[in-house]
Design a protein around this motif. Sequence first.
Motif, short mmCIF file in Angstrom:
data_model
loop_
_atom_site.label_atom_id
_atom_site.label_comp_id
_atom_site.label_asym_id
_atom_site.label_seq_id
_atom_site.Cartn_x
_atom_site.Cartn_y
_atom_site.Cartn_z
N LEU A 8 0.87 -1.17 0.00
CA LEU A 8 0.00 0.00 0.00
C LEU A 8 0.91 1.22 0.00
O LEU A 8 1.63 1.46 0.96
CB LEU A 8 -0.90 0.01 1.24
CG LEU A 8 -1.80 1.23 1.40
CD1 LEU A 8 -2.81 1.31 0.25
CD2 LEU A 8 -2.52 1.20 2.74
N TRP A 42 -1.28 -0.82 -4.27
CA TRP A 42 -2.53 -0.06 -4.25
C TRP A 42 -2.28 1.36 -3.76
O TRP A 42 -1.35 1.62 -2.99
CB TRP A 42 -3.55 -0.73 -3.33
CG TRP A 42 -4.28 -1.89 -3.94
CD1 TRP A 42 -4.15 -2.37 -5.20
CD2 TRP A 42 -5.27 -2.70 -3.30
NE1 TRP A 42 -5.00 -3.44 -5.41
CE2 TRP A 42 -5.70 -3.66 -4.24
CE3 TRP A 42 -5.83 -2.71 -2.02
CZ2 TRP A 42 -6.67 -4.61 -3.94
CZ3 TRP A 42 -6.80 -3.66 -1.72
CH2 TRP A 42 -7.22 -4.59 -2.68
N ALA A 44 -4.50 4.77 -2.15
CA ALA A 44 -5.76 5.09 -1.49
C ALA A 44 -6.17 6.53 -1.73
O ALA A 44 -5.34 7.44 -1.72
CB ALA A 44 -5.64 4.83 0.02
N HIS A 46 -7.34 9.92 -0.73
CA HIS A 46 -7.40 10.83 0.42
C HIS A 46 -7.55 12.26 -0.10
O HIS A 46 -7.03 12.59 -1.17
CB HIS A 46 -6.13 10.75 1.27
CG HIS A 46 -5.97 9.46 2.01
ND1 HIS A 46 -5.36 8.37 1.44
CD2 HIS A 46 -6.32 9.10 3.25
CE1 HIS A 46 -5.35 7.37 2.32
NE2 HIS A 46 -5.92 7.79 3.43
N GLY A 76 -6.82 1.26 -3.51
CA GLY A 76 -7.09 0.60 -2.24
C GLY A 76 -7.43 1.61 -1.17
O GLY A 76 -6.74 1.69 -0.19
N GLY A 112 -13.09 9.42 3.01
CA GLY A 112 -11.67 9.64 2.79
C GLY A 112 -11.23 11.05 3.11
O GLY A 112 -10.22 11.53 2.59
N ALA A 185 -8.70 -2.81 6.77
CA ALA A 185 -7.75 -1.72 7.01
C ALA A 185 -7.12 -1.81 8.39
O ALA A 185 -7.15 -0.86 9.17
CB ALA A 185 -8.45 -0.37 6.82
#
Length: 330
Positions: A8, A42, A44, A46, A76, A112, A185
Amino acid sequence: MSVDLSILDLAQVGADETVRDSFAASVDMAQRAETWGYKRIWYAEHHNMSTIASSAPAVLIAHVAANTQTIRLGAGGVMLPNHAPLTIAEQFGTLASLHPGRIDLGLGRAPGSDQQTFAALRRTIADADRFPSDVLELQGFLTGHSRIEGVRATPGGVDVPLYILGSSLFGAQLAAALGLPYAFASHFAPAALLDAVALYRREFQPSEQLDAPYVIAGVGVIADDDEAVAADQLLRAKRARVTALFGRANGRKFTDEEADAILSLPQGRQIDQMMQYAGVGTPSQVREYLDWFAGHADADELIVASLAPDRGVWLNTFGHLAPAAAPVNS
């Protein structure tokens, strides 16, 4: 049982870095990860976080994919309440058409971001309530079986496996009901890990995408040949988390002394709880921890996030833990 190891990448922006520096580091790491034997990387979604540059996962994935050859890349995840399902289907259908067999799409229900940013995105809490139906709508667009008459995604009918992301029993139940892989998570919200995974495995219903439960568990890591360096990086990561949690609203940055004082208070224990699942130490110590954690989490795959603020230690952590050199077993 052996488990796959993935990454990640939080696209962190270091204290002396620009966003462009962060993206260059992500590309460099992905190119190395291909040779290191990691299964996937991945990114994420935000928002409103100056130290995390992955606000537009599809764009970042496109950039990294164009500069790599084989490694799987994905979100992800994408926070689906922030978007129309058709838009995400078009974005990831385009990615899968450009890079066949390499694109994943993890989906989360959280915004997020904070509530003010949620409003700036023109979203409301009601959008999160539609998450299950939005997942099905998105799945229909991607597979070429639209649930909305007269509307098709272009490109559509592409191979983009879906994953449900979560940190609660809600995501576990949804992933089980839809027969989709479940990514927990636990790298920042560990409390419900064991209950959620057990529920998911117990209630899983096979689907066209997946015939048996598949669990990915997140875990923080810092590995360095010098154990003291790894411990110092963990402390620095905790101090940074203090600023992120307690200074974000007013833009305040705490000194090391102030951060350490907060960490010693009951409020600071929240950070210790968030980082409950973290392997920190020498490479052999961290590999041993991951071996334990894979069994503890009943995971089929681990996705590791390097917690190290120092860019060199951040990168070397992934190198030290490279599956090609030392597979994780449980």
